[in-house]
Design an enzyme around this catalytic site. Structure first.
Site, mmCIF file in Angstrom:
data_model
loop_
_atom_site.group_PDB
_atom_site.id
_atom_site.type_symbol
_atom_site.label_atom_id
_atom_site.label_comp_id
_atom_site.label_asym_id
_atom_site.label_seq_id
_atom_site.Cartn_x
_atom_site.Cartn_y
_atom_site.Cartn_z
ATOM 1 N N HIS A 132 14.891 92.703 23.295
ATOM 2 C CA HIS A 132 14.394 91.347 23.019
ATOM 3 C C HIS A 132 14.277 90.544 24.312
ATOM 4 C CE1 HIS A 132 15.066 87.041 21.649
ATOM 5 N NE2 HIS A 132 13.903 87.360 21.144
ATOM 6 N N GLU A 144 19.272 93.679 21.500
ATOM 7 C CA GLU A 144 19.383 92.444 22.282
ATOM 8 C C GLU A 144 18.659 92.569 23.621
ATOM 9 O OE1 GLU A 144 20.596 88.691 23.828
ATOM 10 O OE2 GLU A 144 20.141 89.526 21.851
#
Length: 380
Positions: free
Chosen positions: A79, A76
């Site tokens: 990203h 996460e």
């Protein structure tokens, strides 16, 4: 020998980078890591993610409802870092497009500053002030794009910066609103819109061959193909956000042993259910999820028919390379969709399904740019 950074190269690199961000984002979402960092833009209060035992212990103490998982958190946060890098690339391209018009450059600089300060205020819990600055950061590039006295590719390059800012806001809401489906779907569409705009700019700047009269007449059909594909991608995003990809089990072309199982379209397509619900894993019953899956399959039939017809017509009018690319990607995407069901949504296939959707969108944009007027001057 130094390689000069031209607007075309910058736009092309940004488009390729945007595609990579989309694919990695799909990997994050499909591996159920969307809430692996419960805060934003930090991850358990870290610019990266907790790495030492004492940091992990503090993270678990601060977020007892969301224990730290290293194998998910890094996905996460990486990203987010990639998305931030993409934002920087788009900002640079927007500045190149607006240069040397001082008012437009000033608007872009003010937008970047507003976005940065808005994030800082958000971290401090000053949400109202953050929202105002974020709205200003969004409006300034769009206004600059609308008034920029240059050809359409340059205006799109400026507008893309506004889209990236809104995309960052959607990323924030994805976390803070606990994977609300309408936000997750919007985040997917925002990423694809960013990629599409950057691809259109690069393709337009690279265009050299003018279309003939017969090819120009393809424009309405290509625009409809793009619209239908965009709606289908939105349906796919809604399917994924509501965890409805396996609503029919491994059954295809029927669903749960029936051509028309028990479905609840009204419940399946409620766009807003209030705030505070955790949507991780989905909240819909079987009938509502089946309705979403059936809608996605029916949409695929419509898109397949129209896009295939567009490719055949483009082939007949001399655009054989573009038509072949559209046809190959279209068939690949359908095959991946079927494999997703038959193989029960394996992560590599599901991620590829997202990536090929972006490439199919690109192929139609390339076809559209091919039949538009070309010849954008470097100093236009």
């Amino acid at each position: 020998m130094r390689l000069a950074v031209t607007p075309l190269r910058l736009a092309a690199f940004a488009a390729v980078f945007a595609f990579l961000v989309i694919v990695f984002g799909a990997f994050v979402r499909l591996s159920n890591a969307g809430l692996s960092c419960p805060d934003w833009p930090t991850c358990y209060g870290k610019a990266t993610w907790p790495g030492h035992e004492q940091d992990i212990a503090r993270a678990n103490e601060a977020f007892p409802d969301r224990p730290f998982e290293t194998h998910k958190a890094w996905r996460e946060q990486v990203h987010r870092m990639l998305a931030g890098t993409l934002g920087t690339l788009v900002f640079a391209l927007a500045l190149v497009a607006a240069w040397p018009r001082r008012a437009h450059v000033a608007a872009l600089l003010a937008a970047a500053l507003s976005a940065a300060v808005g994030i800082a205020l958000y971290i401090k819990g000053l949400y109202a002030a953050s929202a105002l600055l974020s709205a200003l950061a969004l409006a300034l590039p769009l206004g600059a794009a609308a008034t920029l006295p240059r050809a359409w590719p340059w205006r799109i390059a400026v507008a893309a910066f506004g889209v990236v800012i809104f995309q960052a806001m959607l990323g924030m809401w994805t976390v803070t609103l606990l994977l609300k489906p309408i936000v997750v779907m919007g985040h997917l569409l925002g990423g694809l819109l960013t990629f599409s705009l950057l691809a259109a700019v690069a393709l337009a700047l690279a265009a050299r061959v003018a279309p003939d009269h017969a090819q120009r007449r393809l424009r309405p059909m290509i625009v409809v193909a793009l619209a239908l594909l965009s709606l289908q991608i939105a349906l796919g995003g809604w399917t994924s956000a509501n965890y409805a990809a396996l609503a029919c089990g491994a059954d295809f072309p029927t669903c749960a042993g029936s051509w028309w199982p028990q479905v609840d379209f009204r419940e399946g397509f409620v766009l807003w259910r209030g705030i505070g619900v955790n949507y991780e894993g989905g909240v819909l019953d079987a009938a509502a999820r089946a309705a979403i899956q059936i809608a996605h399959r029916l949409g695929a039939l419509v898109v397949f028919g129209h896009v295939l017809a567009t490719a055949v017509l483009a082939w007949r009018r001399g655009l054989r390379a573009n038509a072949t690319l559209v046809g190959v990607l279209l068939c690949t995407q359908v095959a991946l969709g079927i494999l997703n069901v038959k193989l029960l949504l394996p992560l590599p296939v599901a991620t590829a399904h997202n990536g090929v959707a972006a490439l199919l969108l690109f192929s139609l944009i390339a076809l559209l740019v091919r039949v538009l007027p070309h010849g954008v001057a470097p100093k236009d």
